[in-house]
Scaffold this active site. Structure first.
Site, PDB file in Angstrom:
ATOM      1  N   LYS A   1       0.823  -1.216   0.000  1.00  0.00           N
ATOM      2  CA  LYS A   1       0.000   0.000   0.000  1.00  0.00           C
ATOM      3  C   LYS A   1       0.856   1.265   0.000  1.00  0.00           C
ATOM      4  O   LYS A   1       0.463   2.264  -0.581  1.00  0.00           O
ATOM      5  CB  LYS A   1      -1.023  -0.007   1.128  1.00  0.00           C
ATOM      6  CG  LYS A   1      -0.436  -0.013   2.507  1.00  0.00           C
ATOM      7  CD  LYS A   1      -1.541  -0.151   3.536  1.00  0.00           C
ATOM      8  CE  LYS A   1      -1.019  -0.696   4.852  1.00  0.00           C
ATOM      9  NZ  LYS A   1       0.372  -0.464   5.187  1.00  0.00           N
TER      10      LYS A   1
ATOM     11  N   ARG B   1      12.715  -7.342   2.712  1.00  0.00           N
ATOM     12  CA  ARG B   1      12.465  -5.971   2.281  1.00  0.00           C
ATOM     13  C   ARG B   1      13.733  -5.140   2.218  1.00  0.00           C
ATOM     14  O   ARG B   1      14.648  -5.325   3.003  1.00  0.00           O
ATOM     15  CB  ARG B   1      11.481  -5.304   3.236  1.00  0.00           C
ATOM     16  CG  ARG B   1      10.078  -5.473   2.708  1.00  0.00           C
ATOM     17  CD  ARG B   1       9.178  -4.322   2.847  1.00  0.00           C
ATOM     18  NE  ARG B   1       8.705  -4.032   4.175  1.00  0.00           N
ATOM     19  CZ  ARG B   1       7.469  -3.572   4.389  1.00  0.00           C
ATOM     20  NH1 ARG B   1       6.615  -3.449   3.411  1.00  0.00           N
ATOM     21  NH2 ARG B   1       7.099  -3.243   5.583  1.00  0.00           N
TER      22      ARG B   1
ATOM     23  N   ARG C   1      14.809  -0.753   8.142  1.00  0.00           N
ATOM     24  CA  ARG C   1      13.846  -0.598   9.234  1.00  0.00           C
ATOM     25  C   ARG C   1      14.125  -1.601  10.334  1.00  0.00           C
ATOM     26  O   ARG C   1      14.486  -2.737  10.087  1.00  0.00           O
ATOM     27  CB  ARG C   1      12.426  -0.796   8.693  1.00  0.00           C
ATOM     28  CG  ARG C   1      11.916   0.446   7.996  1.00  0.00           C
ATOM     29  CD  ARG C   1      10.675   0.158   7.189  1.00  0.00           C
ATOM     30  NE  ARG C   1       9.616  -0.439   7.992  1.00  0.00           N
ATOM     31  CZ  ARG C   1       8.363  -0.485   7.602  1.00  0.00           C
ATOM     32  NH1 ARG C   1       7.996   0.035   6.448  1.00  0.00           N
ATOM     33  NH2 ARG C   1       7.449  -1.043   8.345  1.00  0.00           N
TER      34      ARG C   1
ATOM     35  N   ARG D   1       3.486  -8.122  13.834  1.00  0.00           N
ATOM     36  CA  ARG D   1       2.757  -7.098  13.080  1.00  0.00           C
ATOM     37  C   ARG D   1       1.567  -7.697  12.345  1.00  0.00           C
ATOM     38  O   ARG D   1       0.500  -7.096  12.265  1.00  0.00           O
ATOM     39  CB  ARG D   1       3.702  -6.393  12.098  1.00  0.00           C
ATOM     40  CG  ARG D   1       4.540  -5.306  12.784  1.00  0.00           C
ATOM     41  CD  ARG D   1       5.745  -4.898  11.995  1.00  0.00           C
ATOM     42  NE  ARG D   1       5.425  -4.323  10.708  1.00  0.00           N
ATOM     43  CZ  ARG D   1       6.229  -4.370   9.652  1.00  0.00           C
ATOM     44  NH1 ARG D   1       7.395  -4.978   9.742  1.00  0.00           N
ATOM     45  NH2 ARG D   1       5.877  -3.823   8.528  1.00  0.00           N
TER      46      ARG D   1
END
Ligand code: ADP
Ligand code: ZN
Length: 227
Positions: A16, A130, A165, A176
């Site tokens: 998103k 990621r 991150r 999460r």
């Protein structure tokens, strides 16, 4: 395109963030991404940033009052005519109710809520690998969507490196996804009941998914014009 703001929903790793940045570039939206706002606060060393980090690093949600206050402040800077793509907000039913109030206060309205659907095993695969561009913050998945040239951002040529991150370790990723199920599922139902929710498959290339979203928005526009 129909008037009003958009909420982009989807589990962590659904893309998103990538898609809302795309809407900014191509459709003239302003992106309001709570995760990015928290990270910006953190890199500026504000109290809010430090506080948010204590939750983010554990994979927990930042408390609603803190999150809503930050969104309210950001909203005050955005002209009413500019359309907003909310990304990562609202994530709880209390936040969704707060957003309804905030939008009303500023004379805004929601055009649609778009939900990016991605199967769980695909999410786990993406999240484990990621990487982020440190210049423009574009997120890549080294397993599913790597940059065309390794280590170089497709968009700005900036450096792309893994795990920029602190919330990407396997345990935190699992947490999460869990929190998403318990806290954010009910938000989907909240908007579904209101008839504003649109599901979009989040599997495919960035361009394919982007085209699906644009088509949906165009279709909504056509339906409104016909009324
Ligand atoms: P992702 O969607 O991949 O989890 P984000 O950048 O949207 O990434 O969010 C990162 C973290 O920031 C979340 O795990 C959470 O701790 C915090 N956060 C972001 N948005 C919210 C929100 N609306 N409410 C509470 N916490 C949030
Ligand atoms: Zn970049």
């Amino acid at each position: 395109m129909a008037e009003g703001d958009l909420v982009l929903m989807g589990p962590p790793g659904s893309g998103k963030g990538t898609q809302s940045r795309r809407m900014v570039d191509e459709l003239g939206f302003v992106q309001l991404a709570t995760g990015d706002l928290f990270r910006a606060h953190l890199s500026q060393g504000t109290e809010l940033g430090k506080l948010a980090q204590t939750y983010m690093s554990k994979g927990q949600y930042v408390p609603d009052d803190i999150t809503v206050k930050m969104v309210r402040e950001r909203l005050a800077d955005i002209p009413r005519k500019t359309r907003i793509a909310f990304d990562g907000f609202p994530r709880t039913v209390a936040q969704a109710q707060a957003l309804d109030r905030l939008l009303k206060e500023c004379g805004r309205s929601l055009a649609a809520v778009l939900l990016l659907d991605v199967p769980r095993d695909e999410l786990l695969k993406r999240l484990g690998t990621r990487a982020t561009c440190s210049r423009c913050q574009t997120v890549y998945s080294l397993a599913v969507r790597p940059p065309k040239v390794p280590g170089v951002c497709d968009h700005c040529g900036g450096p792309v490196s893994a795990t920029a991150r602190s919330d990407e370790s396997p345990e935190v990723v699992k947490k999460r996804l869990e929190v998403y199920e318990t806290e954010t599922r009910p938000v989907i139902e909240y908007y579904e009941k209101r008839g504003v929710l649109q599901r979009v498959s989040g599997v495919g290339t960035m361009d394919e998914i982007g085209a699906r979203l644009t088509m949906l928005l165009d279709r909504r526009k056509a339906a409104r014009a016909a009324k």
